[in-house]
Scaffold this motif. Structure first.
Motif, PDB file in Angstrom:
ATOM      1  N   SER A 106       1.025  -0.882  -0.270  1.00  0.00           N
ATOM      2  CA  SER A 106       0.435  -0.321  -0.385  1.00  0.00           C
ATOM      3  C   SER A 106       0.902   1.183  -0.008  1.00  0.00           C
ATOM      4  O   SER A 106       0.712   1.866  -1.069  1.00  0.00           O
ATOM      5  CB  SER A 106      -0.946   0.107   1.157  1.00  0.00           C
ATOM      6  N   ASP A 107       2.080   1.374   0.873  1.00  0.00           N
ATOM      7  CA  ASP A 107       2.793   2.870   0.773  1.00  0.00           C
ATOM      8  C   ASP A 107       3.664   3.211  -0.502  1.00  0.00           C
ATOM      9  O   ASP A 107       3.582   4.326  -1.313  1.00  0.00           O
ATOM     10  CB  ASP A 107       3.462   2.213   2.439  1.00  0.00           C
ATOM     11  N   SER A 108       3.602   1.539  -0.795  1.00  0.00           N
ATOM     12  CA  SER A 108       4.926   1.953  -1.764  1.00  0.00           C
ATOM     13  C   SER A 108       3.691   2.644  -3.535  1.00  0.00           C
ATOM     14  O   SER A 108       4.451   3.216  -3.870  1.00  0.00           O
ATOM     15  CB  SER A 108       5.858   0.847  -2.631  1.00  0.00           C
ATOM     16  N   THR A 109       3.150   1.520  -3.349  1.00  0.00           N
ATOM     17  CA  THR A 109       2.025   2.236  -5.049  1.00  0.00           C
ATOM     18  C   THR A 109       1.275   3.150  -4.296  1.00  0.00           C
ATOM     19  O   THR A 109       1.460   4.073  -5.538  1.00  0.00           O
ATOM     20  CB  THR A 109       0.791   0.837  -4.515  1.00  0.00           C
ATOM     21  N   ALA A 110       0.552   3.444  -2.950  1.00  0.00           N
ATOM     22  CA  ALA A 110       0.691   4.965  -3.137  1.00  0.00           C
ATOM     23  C   ALA A 110       1.276   6.307  -3.344  1.00  0.00           C
ATOM     24  O   ALA A 110       1.456   7.437  -3.546  1.00  0.00           O
ATOM     25  CB  ALA A 110       0.474   5.486  -1.836  1.00  0.00           C
ATOM     26  N   ASP A 111       2.593   6.211  -2.607  1.00  0.00           N
ATOM     27  CA  ASP A 111       3.699   6.923  -3.343  1.00  0.00           C
ATOM     28  C   ASP A 111       4.037   6.827  -4.349  1.00  0.00           C
ATOM     29  O   ASP A 111       3.678   8.047  -4.934  1.00  0.00           O
ATOM     30  CB  ASP A 111       5.324   6.443  -2.161  1.00  0.00           C
ATOM     31  N   LEU A 112       3.996   6.134  -5.583  1.00  0.00           N
ATOM     32  CA  LEU A 112       4.396   6.493  -6.610  1.00  0.00           C
ATOM     33  C   LEU A 112       3.065   6.892  -6.941  1.00  0.00           C
ATOM     34  O   LEU A 112       2.948   7.916  -8.185  1.00  0.00           O
ATOM     35  CB  LEU A 112       3.932   4.577  -6.957  1.00  0.00           C
ATOM     36  N   ALA A 113       1.827   6.941  -7.102  1.00  0.00           N
ATOM     37  CA  ALA A 113       0.479   7.022  -7.461  1.00  0.00           C
ATOM     38  C   ALA A 113       0.791   8.801  -7.157  1.00  0.00           C
ATOM     39  O   ALA A 113       0.701   9.818  -8.052  1.00  0.00           O
ATOM     40  CB  ALA A 113      -1.002   7.017  -6.376  1.00  0.00           C
ATOM     41  N   MET A 114       1.576   9.418  -6.214  1.00  0.00           N
ATOM     42  CA  MET A 114       1.761  10.876  -6.248  1.00  0.00           C
ATOM     43  C   MET A 114       2.921  11.760  -7.148  1.00  0.00           C
ATOM     44  O   MET A 114       2.429  12.611  -7.586  1.00  0.00           O
ATOM     45  CB  MET A 114       1.895  11.452  -4.437  1.00  0.00           C
ATOM     46  N   ALA A 115       3.439  10.565  -6.953  1.00  0.00           N
ATOM     47  CA  ALA A 115       4.808  10.387  -8.007  1.00  0.00           C
ATOM     48  C   ALA A 115       4.470  11.076  -9.691  1.00  0.00           C
ATOM     49  O   ALA A 115       4.772  12.048  -9.703  1.00  0.00           O
ATOM     50  CB  ALA A 115       5.616  10.006  -7.884  1.00  0.00           C
ATOM     51  N   LEU A 116       3.350   9.984 -10.202  1.00  0.00           N
ATOM     52  CA  LEU A 116       3.274  10.356 -11.492  1.00  0.00           C
ATOM     53  C   LEU A 116       2.173  11.589 -11.371  1.00  0.00           C
ATOM     54  O   LEU A 116       2.078  12.279 -12.574  1.00  0.00           O
ATOM     55  CB  LEU A 116       2.165   9.082 -11.485  1.00  0.00           C
ATOM     56  N   LEU A 117       1.487  11.704 -10.570  1.00  0.00           N
ATOM     57  CA  LEU A 117       0.614  12.742  -9.867  1.00  0.00           C
ATOM     58  C   LEU A 117       1.473  14.664 -10.708  1.00  0.00           C
ATOM     59  O   LEU A 117       1.192  15.314 -11.421  1.00  0.00           O
ATOM     60  CB  LEU A 117      -0.737  12.992  -9.205  1.00  0.00           C
ATOM     61  N   PRO A 290       6.219   1.058 -16.274  1.00  0.00           N
ATOM     62  CA  PRO A 290       6.068  -0.182 -16.297  1.00  0.00           C
ATOM     63  C   PRO A 290       5.157  -0.572 -15.110  1.00  0.00           C
ATOM     64  O   PRO A 290       6.431  -1.992 -14.614  1.00  0.00           O
ATOM     65  CB  PRO A 290       7.160  -0.739 -17.047  1.00  0.00           C
ATOM     66  N   HIS A 291       4.706  -0.025 -14.165  1.00  0.00           N
ATOM     67  CA  HIS A 291       3.477  -1.183 -13.231  1.00  0.00           C
ATOM     68  C   HIS A 291       4.610  -1.279 -12.333  1.00  0.00           C
ATOM     69  O   HIS A 291       5.301  -2.728 -11.979  1.00  0.00           O
ATOM     70  CB  HIS A 291       3.539  -2.719 -13.729  1.00  0.00           C
ATOM     71  N   ILE A 292       5.234  -0.426 -11.735  1.00  0.00           N
ATOM     72  CA  ILE A 292       6.611  -0.327 -10.864  1.00  0.00           C
ATOM     73  C   ILE A 292       5.891   0.323  -9.298  1.00  0.00           C
ATOM     74  O   ILE A 292       6.623   0.500  -8.381  1.00  0.00           O
ATOM     75  CB  ILE A 292       7.563   0.378 -10.943  1.00  0.00           C
ATOM     76  N   GLY A 293       4.451   0.396  -9.228  1.00  0.00           N
ATOM     77  CA  GLY A 293       4.304   1.073  -8.475  1.00  0.00           C
ATOM     78  C   GLY A 293       4.095  -0.070  -6.921  1.00  0.00           C
ATOM     79  O   GLY A 293       4.997   0.421  -5.600  1.00  0.00           O
ATOM     80  N   ILE A 294       5.291  -0.789  -6.457  1.00  0.00           N
ATOM     81  CA  ILE A 294       5.634  -2.329  -5.563  1.00  0.00           C
ATOM     82  C   ILE A 294       7.611  -2.217  -5.770  1.00  0.00           C
ATOM     83  O   ILE A 294       7.299  -2.873  -4.939  1.00  0.00           O
ATOM     84  CB  ILE A 294       4.753  -3.193  -5.904  1.00  0.00           C
ATOM     85  N   ASN A 295       7.413  -1.516  -6.541  1.00  0.00           N
ATOM     86  CA  ASN A 295       8.981  -1.713  -7.015  1.00  0.00           C
ATOM     87  C   ASN A 295       9.498  -1.222  -5.959  1.00  0.00           C
ATOM     88  O   ASN A 295      10.173   0.386  -6.533  1.00  0.00           O
ATOM     89  CB  ASN A 295       9.422  -1.501  -8.495  1.00  0.00           C
ATOM     90  N   THR A 296       9.946  -1.258  -4.778  1.00  0.00           N
ATOM     91  CA  THR A 296      10.918  -0.845  -3.657  1.00  0.00           C
ATOM     92  C   THR A 296      11.527  -2.052  -3.067  1.00  0.00           C
ATOM     93  O   THR A 296      10.639  -2.746  -2.631  1.00  0.00           O
ATOM     94  CB  THR A 296      10.557  -0.243  -2.644  1.00  0.00           C
ATOM     95  N   PHE A 297      13.178  -1.729  -3.171  1.00  0.00           N
ATOM     96  CA  PHE A 297      13.934  -2.836  -2.001  1.00  0.00           C
ATOM     97  C   PHE A 297      12.547  -3.271  -0.826  1.00  0.00           C
ATOM     98  O   PHE A 297      12.510  -4.549  -0.492  1.00  0.00           O
ATOM     99  CB  PHE A 297      15.147  -3.050  -1.746  1.00  0.00           C
TER     100      PHE A 297
END
Length: 327
Positions: A106-117, A290-297
């Motif tokens: 959830s956190d990494s996906t929400a981070d990317l959502a705001m990054a895209l925005l 490219p569908h990287i919402g969860i892509n953090t270590f």
């Protein structure tokens, strides 16, 4: 004892669809690993041994042909929240459980959502390209973006990820509205300053940024089409971090080319990747990751640990913590 570990099927270690070595090491602490290629080379030897299948980045593809090779299989442990890539009723009919990893992403996906925005609003990618272009000698005035602070954000799907997006948007003093199958509690709404929209149309007409954060279901497939895009403000931006099939991509191309909406920022498409000649790829108003919402270590490690926990529970005959049970 090493020889007492149960056997698990994974895609591969390394490669485009495989596990990083450090993630594979987490699995190896609890299981003997069989990679998909090894299974296919000797299914008679390895198939009966496999008791768990770890589905990472949708691989290996869980199809009937594969399941027939795994007579001892007890669980398909998938990474992520969505299970639309799995035929859960069919898998369950074989006596095999299905598990996912809710909350972890959830956190990494929400981070990317705001990054895209933010990146779309302030035209970050275009600015980067200007800044590194060897021909650039003056900074052009044309790189005008739109304001995020105090803008209205409409969130379609206020589950855990949607709520975390709202938490982040609150920090930008955004005016947050949302549409959901079920209204969140008054406490949840107050926590992020969100207001509920009874209808999707109301949200679309009010929002400067429309954020799609729903699960892919029969009801949400094609949720955003020609009609919905026509309701949005011409200055609005569509952000999709759910699944590509939720948005009618042909309708989106039409809306962007005609100026019915300002821009789109997408972490998901259908298919992934898009064909190299797809019109979305040539539109300057579109930002695609490219569908990287969860892509953090951190998230990847937590996902694999959760997948392993679910798989071990099933193999040991214990309740599976994150078992998917369709209503």
């Amino acid at each position: 004892m090493e020889e007492e570990k149960p056997w698990v099927l994974i895609s591969e270690v390394g490669g485009d669809h495989g596990y990083l070595a450090e993630l594979a090491d987490i699995v190896k602490q609890h299981f003997h690993i069989i990679c998909y290629k090894e299974l296919l080379e000797n299914p008679e030897l390895y198939g009966p041994k496999v008791q768990a299948l770890l589905n990472w980045k949708f691989c290996p593809v869980v199809e009937p042909e594969l399941l027939r090779l795994l007579p001892s299989l007890k669980v398909v442990a998938s990474g992520g929240v969505g299970v639309d890539h799995l035929d859960v009723p069919f898998i369950n009919s074989l006596g095999v459980k299905v598990a996912n990893t809710p909350g972890v992403v959830s956190d990494s996906t929400a981070d990317l959502a705001m990054a895209l925005l933010l990146a779309s609003a302030r035209r970050i990618l275009e600015g980067h390209q200007v800044a590194i272009d060897p021909k650039t000698v003056l900074i052009p005035q044309r790189l005008m973006g739109v304001e995020v602070t105090n803008a209205s954000l409409g969130i379609i799907g206020m589950g855990e990820i949607g709520h975390k997006i709202a938490q982040r948007a609150k920090g930008f003093d955004m005016k947050i509205v949302y549409h959901n199958r079920r209204r969140r509690s008054a406490e949840d709404e107050r926590a992020v300053g969100a207001k509920f929209c009874e209808s999707l149309d109301e949200l679309l007409g009010r929002s400067d940024f429309v954020m799609v954060a729903v699960k892919l279901t029969a009801e949400t497939r094609g949720l955003i089409g020609h009609r919905e895009l026509s309701i949005m403000k011409p200055t609005a931006t569509l952000v999709n971090i759910s699944r590509g099939q939720v948005v009618d991509q042909n309708a989106l191309v039409d809306a962007l080319q005609s100026g019915r909406i300002r821009a789109a920022a997408l972490d998901v498409t259908h298919p992934e990747p898009l064909p190299r000649d797809h019109p979305l790829l040539g539109l300057p108003s579109v930002l695609i990751t490219p569908h990287i919402g969860i892509n953090t270590f951190t998230t990847a490690r937590r996902m694999v640990e959760r997948m392993v926990r679910n798989a071990r529970a099933a193999v040991e005959g214990s309740p599976v913590p994150d078992e998917v049970k369709l209503q």
